[in-house]
Design a protein around this motif. Structure first.
Motif, short mmCIF file in Angstrom:
data_model
loop_
_atom_site.label_atom_id
_atom_site.label_comp_id
_atom_site.label_asym_id
_atom_site.label_seq_id
_atom_site.Cartn_x
_atom_site.Cartn_y
_atom_site.Cartn_z
N GLN A 31 0.88 -1.21 -0.01
CA GLN A 31 -0.02 -0.20 0.10
C GLN A 31 0.84 1.25 0.07
OE1 GLN A 31 -2.40 2.09 -1.01
NE2 GLN A 31 -4.07 0.72 0.19
N ASN B 259 0.07 2.92 -9.32
CA ASN B 259 0.34 4.19 -8.24
C ASN B 259 0.95 5.51 -8.75
OD1 ASN B 259 2.21 4.85 -5.48
ND2 ASN B 259 -0.11 5.52 -5.73
N ASN C 9 -0.86 8.18 -11.12
CA ASN C 9 -0.74 9.32 -10.63
C ASN C 9 -0.33 10.52 -11.65
OD1 ASN C 9 -1.18 11.16 -7.80
ND2 ASN C 9 0.85 11.47 -8.45
N TYR D 221 -2.83 11.41 -13.81
CA TYR D 221 -3.54 12.58 -13.15
C TYR D 221 -3.13 13.86 -13.38
CZ TYR D 221 -5.94 8.39 -10.65
OH TYR D 221 -6.48 7.37 -10.45
N LYS E 196 -12.59 14.58 -11.09
CA LYS E 196 -12.30 13.64 -9.82
C LYS E 196 -13.30 12.65 -9.79
CE LYS E 196 -9.64 16.97 -7.26
NZ LYS E 196 -9.62 17.76 -6.07
N ILE F 147 -12.28 9.84 -11.98
CA ILE F 147 -10.85 9.09 -11.61
C ILE F 147 -11.33 8.11 -10.60
CG2 ILE F 147 -9.11 9.46 -9.75
CD1 ILE F 147 -8.58 12.27 -11.36
N LEU F 148 -12.34 8.25 -9.70
CA LEU F 148 -12.96 7.41 -8.59
C LEU F 148 -13.76 6.07 -9.46
CD1 LEU F 148 -12.59 7.24 -5.51
CD2 LEU F 148 -14.58 8.42 -5.49
N ALA G 227 -11.42 3.84 -10.81
CA ALA G 227 -10.60 3.06 -10.05
C ALA G 227 -11.65 1.77 -9.42
CB ALA G 227 -9.94 3.75 -8.99
N GLU H 115 -6.78 3.56 -3.21
CA GLU H 115 -6.16 4.51 -2.45
C GLU H 115 -5.65 5.48 -3.51
OE1 GLU H 115 -6.37 4.81 0.77
OE2 GLU H 115 -4.96 6.32 1.04
N THR H 116 -5.12 5.24 -4.49
CA THR H 116 -4.29 6.14 -5.60
C THR H 116 -5.49 7.33 -6.20
OG1 THR H 116 -2.71 4.47 -6.06
CG2 THR H 116 -2.73 6.32 -7.49
N ALA H 117 -6.64 6.74 -6.37
CA ALA H 117 -7.58 7.50 -6.65
C ALA H 117 -8.08 8.42 -5.82
CB ALA H 117 -8.83 6.51 -7.47
N LEU H 118 -8.35 7.80 -4.46
CA LEU H 118 -8.89 8.57 -3.42
C LEU H 118 -7.80 9.63 -3.06
CD1 LEU H 118 -10.46 5.74 -1.11
CD2 LEU H 118 -11.40 7.49 -2.31
N LYS H 119 -6.57 9.52 -2.99
CA LYS H 119 -5.51 10.47 -2.51
C LYS H 119 -5.86 12.08 -3.30
CE LYS H 119 -1.04 10.09 -1.19
NZ LYS H 119 0.50 9.15 -1.06
N VAL H 120 -6.00 11.75 -4.68
CA VAL H 120 -6.19 13.11 -5.20
C VAL H 120 -7.36 13.75 -5.36
CG1 VAL H 120 -4.19 12.54 -6.99
CG2 VAL H 120 -6.48 11.69 -7.69
N GLN H 121 -8.40 13.14 -4.45
CA GLN H 121 -9.71 13.73 -4.31
C GLN H 121 -9.45 14.89 -3.27
OE1 GLN H 121 -12.47 12.82 -5.86
NE2 GLN H 121 -11.02 11.44 -7.00
N ASP H 122 -8.38 14.90 -2.52
CA ASP H 122 -8.12 15.85 -1.48
C ASP H 122 -6.65 16.44 -1.58
OD1 ASP H 122 -10.58 15.54 -0.22
OD2 ASP H 122 -9.69 13.75 0.72
N PRO I 139 -2.23 16.00 -7.71
CA PRO I 139 -1.58 14.74 -8.11
C PRO I 139 0.01 15.18 -7.82
CG PRO I 139 -2.99 15.26 -9.82
CD PRO I 139 -3.22 16.48 -8.58
#
Lengths: 252, 252
Positions: free
Chosen positions: A109, A167, A171, A174, A192, A195-196, A199, B197-204, B207
């Motif tokens: 992870q 990853n 990224n 993105y 966004k 993107i979600l 995934a 997790e990679t997609a979730l990370k760029v929600q906030d 990139p």
């Protein structure tokens, strides 16, 4: 109770410590780091040390340091015939000094120090040389994660490489989309939800089945319009190589 | 109540119909498709037709057909000075016949006929030539989505291109990771939490800030090991170009 010592104070070591603290099967008896400063915040929760000769007796030693330092620190351990594991995706199990029993405990992870992670959902790849050691590691891993697998060094290296694709490289795509949209004043935020969804879609479908878009359809006019729009030569190269890749995969 | 007619029976048209059926601001008075067969399942819910001369009076006509057919069908409409919009990411607003008032209503998401979608979370890009038409479209869009934005044709084309990067190209990287892992007997499933997790990370996070890994760190030995492992020349090319891209972005 499985007694463990953690060596190292990076992201993986820190998340591992926190996960073990919640486990009812594992007790962290000591935490080692050359720079003791980093461990001070945990001083009340666990014994800390920066002296390799002061390591306490334990069932497993987790070496969670940078890849380059794993071999060296395993050689420096002042004991023999104990179970010593590293947490790296790339380092071979045989890079650990053979004076101890060896294993790998690789959580697959992306970890940031500031972001809490639900370790239950982190896949853990286990490898040992001795069968009994595997049982012990499995018990420890099962107590913190729902997703524990036996993975040999070759498979682990492939997973680590795959992780770079899904990853780091994802990224970066993105990032390129961010550059492309913001150059016109459009908001990257609008992408966004897509993107979600992208995934989420491969959680239940193979990426092969999930594919859509102009490259898959062989939609030449859209591809041409996209290439015309891309001013940056580097963006253009990436567009072309990935379009070709989709065509290769789907036999177009 | 805003009366609308939908033209076309593809994925976008079908999801749009379902979303409007739930809206308390919009009523679909008629659904047109050249092949009437596809509309038969909706016969009890809405008036259906395959005759372009039988189109009923409405406040907005949604042309949701393949990009190539939009211009032609807008010319074939047997009326003038009504609001006609298309739902495409790439077609210019001026490609609609100017005998009618023109607009664009582009939902930015990936649609599969079989997968239900929460339209509330689908960004909708709106464009009109007349201000009053914008207000009308905005009312219709707001009634089905929480994420409605004014987007001009240039910005929309950039978003569509960005969507290819974050959806089609990202999905292809998932596919390559699938090939890489399964070639060793490792399970692609182990990468799924990381994908999410990679997609979730760029929600906030941007990139740029979210990036990690060997290319960012300039970790030459890992990059070298990865390239050695990649037997497929095409995989190797993609690894190299995206590694370079990350280095460019982060000034390494």
């Amino acid at each position: 109770m499985i007694k463990v010592v953690i060596l190292g104070a990076g992201n993986v070591a820190t998340h591992l410590f926190k996960a073990f603290q919640k486990s009812d099967k594992v007790m962290v008896v000591q935490w080692f780091n050359r720079d003791l400063e980093k461990l001070i915040p945990f001083n009340n929760e666990v014994g800390i040390t920066n002296g390799i000769s002061d390591l306490e007796s334990a069932d497993v030693y987790f070496i969670s340091v940078t890849d380059d330092a794993i071999s060296e620190i395993s050689e420096a351990l002042p004991f023999e015939d104990r179970l010593v594991v590293h947490t790296s995706g790339t380092v071979n199990i045989h890079d650990l000094d053979k004076k101890n029993r060896r294993g790998v405990f690789y959580p697959l992870q992306t970890f940031s120090k500031s972001v809490d992670i639900d370790f239950k959902k982190v896949p853990i790849c286990l490898e040992t040389i001795e069968k009994d050691d595997y049982k012990l590691l499995k018990t420890a891993a099962d107590s913190i994660s729902d997703f524990v697998k036996k993975v040999n060094s070759d498979q682990r290296a492939a997973l680590h490489l795959g992780a770079v694709f899904v990853n780091n490289f994802v990224n970066q795509l993105y990032r390129l989309a961010h550059e492309i949209t913001e150059s016109t004043g459009a908001e990257f935020d609008m992408l966004k939800p897509l993107i979600l969804e992208t995934a989420l879609k491969v959680q239940d479908n193979s990426p092969f089945r999930a594919q859509t878009g102009p490259a898959l359809r062989g939609d030449k006019s859209t591809i041409k319009a996209h290439l015309k729009r891309l001013q940056n030569e580097h963006h253009k190269d990436i567009y072309e190589i990935l379009t070709q890749s989709i065509k290769n995969t789907h036999g177009r």
